[in-house]
Scaffold this motif. Structure first.
Motif, PDB file in Angstrom:
ATOM      1  N   GLN A  76       0.829  -1.209   0.000  1.00 33.89           N
ATOM      2  CA  GLN A  76       0.000   0.000   0.000  1.00 33.89           C
ATOM      3  C   GLN A  76       0.864   1.260   0.000  1.00 33.89           C
ATOM      4  OE1 GLN A  76      -3.690  -0.167  -0.053  1.00 33.89           O
ATOM      5  NE2 GLN A  76      -2.693  -1.986  -0.865  1.00 33.89           N
ATOM      6  N   ALA A  77       1.960   1.201   0.759  1.00 38.39           N
ATOM      7  CA  ALA A  77       2.858   2.367   0.820  1.00 38.39           C
ATOM      8  C   ALA A  77       3.547   2.589  -0.521  1.00 38.39           C
ATOM      9  CB  ALA A  77       3.893   2.174   1.930  1.00 38.39           C
ATOM     10  N   ALA A  78       3.957   1.504  -1.171  1.00 42.15           N
ATOM     11  CA  ALA A  78       4.627   1.637  -2.474  1.00 42.15           C
ATOM     12  C   ALA A  78       3.685   2.235  -3.513  1.00 42.15           C
ATOM     13  CB  ALA A  78       5.135   0.270  -2.941  1.00 42.15           C
ATOM     14  N   GLY A  79       2.388   2.002  -3.346  1.00 43.50           N
ATOM     15  CA  GLY A  79       1.406   2.522  -4.311  1.00 43.50           C
ATOM     16  C   GLY A  79       0.841   3.872  -3.937  1.00 43.50           C
ATOM     17  N   GLY A  80       1.272   4.436  -2.782  1.00 45.48           N
ATOM     18  CA  GLY A  80       0.763   5.749  -2.386  1.00 45.48           C
ATOM     19  C   GLY A  80      -0.614   5.690  -1.738  1.00 45.48           C
ATOM     20  N   TYR A  81      -1.052   4.494  -1.338  1.00 41.20           N
ATOM     21  CA  TYR A  81      -2.355   4.392  -0.667  1.00 41.20           C
ATOM     22  C   TYR A  81      -2.226   4.709   0.815  1.00 41.20           C
ATOM     23  CZ  TYR A  81      -4.883   2.573  -4.692  1.00 41.20           C
ATOM     24  OH  TYR A  81      -5.503   2.456  -5.904  1.00 41.20           O
ATOM     25  N   VAL A  82      -1.116   4.295   1.444  1.00 42.22           N
ATOM     26  CA  VAL A  82      -0.842   4.707   2.822  1.00 42.22           C
ATOM     27  C   VAL A  82       0.526   5.392   2.840  1.00 42.22           C
ATOM     28  CG1 VAL A  82      -2.151   2.728   3.765  1.00 42.22           C
ATOM     29  CG2 VAL A  82       0.328   2.615   3.618  1.00 42.22           C
ATOM     30  N   ALA A  83       0.756   6.193   3.905  1.00 39.01           N
ATOM     31  CA  ALA A  83       2.047   6.866   4.066  1.00 39.01           C
ATOM     32  C   ALA A  83       2.891   6.067   5.058  1.00 39.01           C
ATOM     33  CB  ALA A  83       1.826   8.280   4.584  1.00 39.01           C
ATOM     34  N   TYR A  84       4.189   6.007   4.796  1.00 46.98           N
ATOM     35  CA  TYR A  84       5.107   5.256   5.666  1.00 46.98           C
ATOM     36  C   TYR A  84       6.115   6.217   6.267  1.00 46.98           C
ATOM     37  CZ  TYR A  84       8.833   2.060   7.089  1.00 46.98           C
ATOM     38  OH  TYR A  84       9.787   1.384   7.819  1.00 46.98           O
ATOM     39  N   ASP A  85       6.334   6.115   7.566  1.00 48.10           N
ATOM     40  CA  ASP A  85       7.354   6.924   8.242  1.00 48.10           C
ATOM     41  C   ASP A  85       8.522   6.016   8.621  1.00 48.10           C
ATOM     42  OD1 ASP A  85       8.828   8.742   9.684  1.00 48.10           O
ATOM     43  OD2 ASP A  85       7.642   8.428  11.519  1.00 48.10           O
ATOM     44  N   PRO A  86       9.665   6.094   7.881  1.00 48.38           N
ATOM     45  CA  PRO A  86      10.775   5.168   8.131  1.00 48.38           C
ATOM     46  C   PRO A  86      11.355   5.315   9.532  1.00 48.38           C
ATOM     47  CG  PRO A  86      11.221   6.557   6.198  1.00 48.38           C
ATOM     48  CD  PRO A  86       9.944   7.044   6.801  1.00 48.38           C
ATOM     49  N   ASP A  87      11.284   6.514  10.131  1.00 53.12           N
ATOM     50  CA  ASP A  87      11.877   6.694  11.463  1.00 53.12           C
ATOM     51  C   ASP A  87      11.150   5.879  12.526  1.00 53.12           C
ATOM     52  OD1 ASP A  87      13.769   8.350  10.434  1.00 53.12           O
ATOM     53  OD2 ASP A  87      12.565  10.164  10.719  1.00 53.12           O
ATOM     54  N   SER A  88       9.825   5.885  12.452  1.00 53.90           N
ATOM     55  CA  SER A  88       9.057   5.170  13.490  1.00 53.90           C
ATOM     56  C   SER A  88       8.640   3.772  13.029  1.00 53.90           C
ATOM     57  CB  SER A  88       7.799   5.967  13.843  1.00 53.90           C
ATOM     58  OG  SER A  88       6.956   6.036  12.699  1.00 53.90           O
ATOM     59  N   GLY A  89       8.734   3.516  11.691  1.00 54.20           N
ATOM     60  CA  GLY A  89       8.260   2.228  11.166  1.00 54.20           C
ATOM     61  C   GLY A  89       6.739   2.119  11.218  1.00 54.20           C
ATOM     62  N   ARG A  90       6.063   3.288  11.219  1.00 53.73           N
ATOM     63  CA  ARG A  90       4.593   3.283  11.316  1.00 53.73           C
ATOM     64  C   ARG A  90       3.958   3.749  10.005  1.00 53.73           C
ATOM     65  NH1 ARG A  90       2.431   3.485  16.617  1.00 53.73           N
ATOM     66  NH2 ARG A  90       4.065   2.860  18.057  1.00 53.73           N
ATOM     67  N   TYR A  91       2.704   3.390   9.860  1.00 54.56           N
ATOM     68  CA  TYR A  91       1.961   3.655   8.619  1.00 54.56           C
ATOM     69  C   TYR A  91       0.690   4.440   8.964  1.00 54.56           C
ATOM     70  CZ  TYR A  91       4.853  -0.273   7.030  1.00 54.56           C
ATOM     71  OH  TYR A  91       5.896  -1.121   6.743  1.00 54.56           O
ATOM     72  N   SER A  92       0.309   5.347   8.067  1.00 58.29           N
ATOM     73  CA  SER A  92      -0.926   6.101   8.312  1.00 58.29           C
ATOM     74  C   SER A  92      -1.691   6.265   6.998  1.00 58.29           C
ATOM     75  CB  SER A  92      -0.608   7.473   8.918  1.00 58.29           C
ATOM     76  OG  SER A  92       0.253   8.177   8.045  1.00 58.29           O
ATOM     77  N   LEU A  93      -2.982   6.538   7.138  1.00 60.54           N
ATOM     78  CA  LEU A  93      -3.838   6.725   5.954  1.00 60.54           C
ATOM     79  C   LEU A  93      -4.074   8.225   5.778  1.00 60.54           C
ATOM     80  CD1 LEU A  93      -5.393   4.852   3.953  1.00 60.54           C
ATOM     81  CD2 LEU A  93      -7.386   5.112   5.444  1.00 60.54           C
ATOM     82  N   PRO A  94      -3.576   8.822   4.676  1.00 66.69           N
ATOM     83  CA  PRO A  94      -3.805  10.257   4.469  1.00 66.69           C
ATOM     84  C   PRO A  94      -5.315  10.551   4.423  1.00 66.69           C
ATOM     85  CG  PRO A  94      -2.176   9.409   2.912  1.00 66.69           C
ATOM     86  CD  PRO A  94      -2.780   8.217   3.599  1.00 66.69           C
ATOM     87  N   PRO A  95      -5.728  11.781   4.817  1.00 64.80           N
ATOM     88  CA  PRO A  95      -7.167  12.067   4.933  1.00 64.80           C
ATOM     89  C   PRO A  95      -7.934  11.857   3.630  1.00 64.80           C
ATOM     90  CG  PRO A  95      -5.831  14.036   5.408  1.00 64.80           C
ATOM     91  CD  PRO A  95      -4.881  12.891   5.272  1.00 64.80           C
ATOM     92  N   GLU A  96      -7.318  12.162   2.484  1.00 64.48           N
ATOM     93  CA  GLU A  96      -8.024  11.998   1.208  1.00 64.48           C
ATOM     94  C   GLU A  96      -8.266  10.513   0.927  1.00 64.48           C
ATOM     95  OE1 GLU A  96      -5.156  13.727   1.583  1.00 64.48           O
ATOM     96  OE2 GLU A  96      -6.052  15.725   1.610  1.00 64.48           O
ATOM     97  N   GLN A  97      -7.235   9.695   1.190  1.00 65.33           N
ATOM     98  CA  GLN A  97      -7.395   8.248   1.003  1.00 65.33           C
ATOM     99  C   GLN A  97      -8.434   7.702   1.982  1.00 65.33           C
ATOM    100  OE1 GLN A  97      -4.729   9.797   0.227  1.00 65.33           O
ATOM    101  NE2 GLN A  97      -3.282   8.612  -0.994  1.00 65.33           N
ATOM    102  N   ALA A  98      -8.473   8.297   3.191  1.00 66.40           N
ATOM    103  CA  ALA A  98      -9.454   7.828   4.183  1.00 66.40           C
ATOM    104  C   ALA A  98     -10.869   8.052   3.654  1.00 66.40           C
ATOM    105  CB  ALA A  98      -9.251   8.550   5.505  1.00 66.40           C
ATOM    106  N   VAL A  99     -11.113   9.207   3.038  1.00 66.00           N
ATOM    107  CA  VAL A  99     -12.452   9.461   2.464  1.00 66.00           C
ATOM    108  C   VAL A  99     -12.727   8.454   1.350  1.00 66.00           C
ATOM    109  CG1 VAL A  99     -13.792  11.087   1.069  1.00 66.00           C
ATOM    110  CG2 VAL A  99     -12.511  11.916   3.050  1.00 66.00           C
ATOM    111  N   ALA A 100     -11.790   8.351   0.410  1.00 63.01           N
ATOM    112  CA  ALA A 100     -12.036   7.521  -0.783  1.00 63.01           C
ATOM    113  C   ALA A 100     -12.156   6.036  -0.441  1.00 63.01           C
ATOM    114  CB  ALA A 100     -10.918   7.740  -1.802  1.00 63.01           C
ATOM    115  N   LEU A 101     -11.507   5.605   0.644  1.00 64.86           N
ATOM    116  CA  LEU A 101     -11.482   4.161   0.933  1.00 64.86           C
ATOM    117  C   LEU A 101     -12.395   3.747   2.080  1.00 64.86           C
ATOM    118  CD1 LEU A 101      -7.634   3.782   0.433  1.00 64.86           C
ATOM    119  CD2 LEU A 101      -9.403   2.781  -1.031  1.00 64.86           C
ATOM    120  N   THR A 102     -12.934   4.731   2.830  1.00 65.01           N
ATOM    121  CA  THR A 102     -13.758   4.321   3.988  1.00 65.01           C
ATOM    122  C   THR A 102     -15.095   5.043   4.122  1.00 65.01           C
ATOM    123  OG1 THR A 102     -12.849   5.914   5.591  1.00 65.01           O
ATOM    124  CG2 THR A 102     -11.635   3.853   5.313  1.00 65.01           C
TER     125      THR A 102
END
Ligand SMILES: C[S@@+](CC[C@H](N)C(=O)[O-])C[C@H]1O[C@@H](n2cnc3c(N)ncnc32)[C@H](O)[C@@H]1O
Length: 359
Positions: A76-102
């Protein structure tokens, strides 16, 4: 004397551009399955508004296995669907993707689009067989993801446009619906459009028709859940022979081109409308000429048309097979061949054309 043709020159750079474009497309094809997986497992919903999560946290919140979730997140991160933070190793869903996907109420809601695409791909080996024999493949023969994906794909667009724009664009129809009109929604599938209209116009009564028994059973359940079952009666009947007469409004949403005999269906509509009635036809947006449809929307629709719409029509009597990209001129031909005297385009979106036909 024979003329030996020079071999065409292959431009190595262009070849590699095409190969890399194909890498992107294969990733996108596989991502169709991953989006449906994320939707079914609740992964997007758990990510939405949750801030940044580690794979183990997402797995715990969704009752899934961490190793699968981690791999899914990386795709999902490689496709730009979720954002990845390499420092924390955590993933988040950008607000626009959250609307389109949920957000199922948003016109931008996408999971149904992916679900119908995945169902179409699952059935594609059978379509390849039919392409050899020329036989059709009925709507009812498809996997459930096609039926449910279709409902979930179209509903956001109907939510956004049907009551606010399309019905008001028809001559005098909203006033009739407010007073109390008789409406037939033909080829209604799971009844998303029928239910929306019934909710908006409590003085009117609605009949939903579809030849597919399974879709009609689901439509009845949806009407019960929406609290409008008393004013909608769903029947498993075909477009060329549905019951009832003197309808003020007959609607067809994204289904006329799927029918084997759209002219026969149109004649039946004419025979069941009141003298002053209206037939609203919603069809996929398309230009009349192939070259007008060689764009991303046309690409998706021609693909759905190859796998769903054309085989559906070929599976029925006549098998006219208009295709999902029929365009306004061919729809007008169908309507006029059936004996309607008035036809006009009343609205459009990037995905749909809306027509009004009158006796
Ligand atoms: C693409 S789906 C659209 C369903 C629904 N109108 C919607 O917008 O969600 C096409 C529908 O047309 C129905 N259909 C196809 N041929 C039909 C026919 N001859 N008579 C009645 N329904 C038909 C299929 O069963 C299917 O539900």
């Amino acid at each position: 004397m024979s003329v030996v043709e020079e071999p065409a020159q292959v431009d190595g750079e262009r070849l590699m551009q095409f190969v890399f474009r194909a890498v992107d497309e294969v990733g996108a094809t596989l991502n169709t399955a991953l989006v449906v997986m994320g939707d079914k497992l609740g992964l997007y919903r758990a990510l939405a508004g949750a801030g940044a999560l580690a794979p183990a946290e997402l797995a715990e919140r969704t009752g899934t296995a961490e190793r699968y979730v981690r791999e899914w997140l990386n795709a999902q991160a490689a496709g730009g669907y979720v954002a990845y933070d390499p420092d924390s190793g955590r993933y988040s869903l950008p607000p626009e993707q959250a609307v389109a996907l949920t957000d199922a109420d948003s016109p931008a809601y996408l999971p149904g689009f992916f679900q119908i695409a995945l169902g179409s791909v699952i059935d594609s080996p059978q379509i390849a067989d039919r392409a050899r024999s020329g036989d059709g493949f009925g709507w009812h023969e498809h996997v459930h993801d096609v039926h449910e994906g279709c409902e979930r794909f179209f509903r956001p667009g109907y939510n956004a446009h049907l009551i606010a724009e399309w019905l008001p664009a028809l001559d005098g129809v909203v006033a009739k619906l407010e007073r109390g009109a008789r409406v037939a929604d033909v080829g209604c599938g799971h009844g998303a459009s029928t239910i929306l209209m019934a909710q908006a116009f409590p003085s009117s009564t609605f009949a939903g028709f579809d030849y597919h028994e399974g879709s009609i059973e689901t439509a009845r359940e949806r009407a019960r859940a929406a609290g409008v079952a008393a004013r909608i009666h769903f029947h498993a009947e075909p477009a060329a022979a549905y019951s009832g007469r003197d309808y003020d409004l007959v609607t067809m949403f994204d289904c006329l081109h799927d029918m084997g005999d759209p002219v026969g269906a149109a004649r039946h509509v004419l025979g069941t409308l009141s003298a002053d009635g209206t037939w609203m036809i919603v069809e996929p947006n398309a230009g009349d000429r192939v070259e007008e449809n060689l764009n991303p929307v046309g690409r998706a629709y021609y693909a759905f048309s190859t796998l769903l719409c054309t085989p559906a029509s070929l599976s029925q009597e006549v098998g006219l097979a208009l295709g999902a990209q029929a365009g306004e001129a061919r729809i007008r031909d169908v309507v006029e061949a059936a004996g309607f005297t008035r036809f006009r385009r009343v609205a459009q979106t990037p995905f749909n054309l809306v027509f009004e036909a009158r006796p």
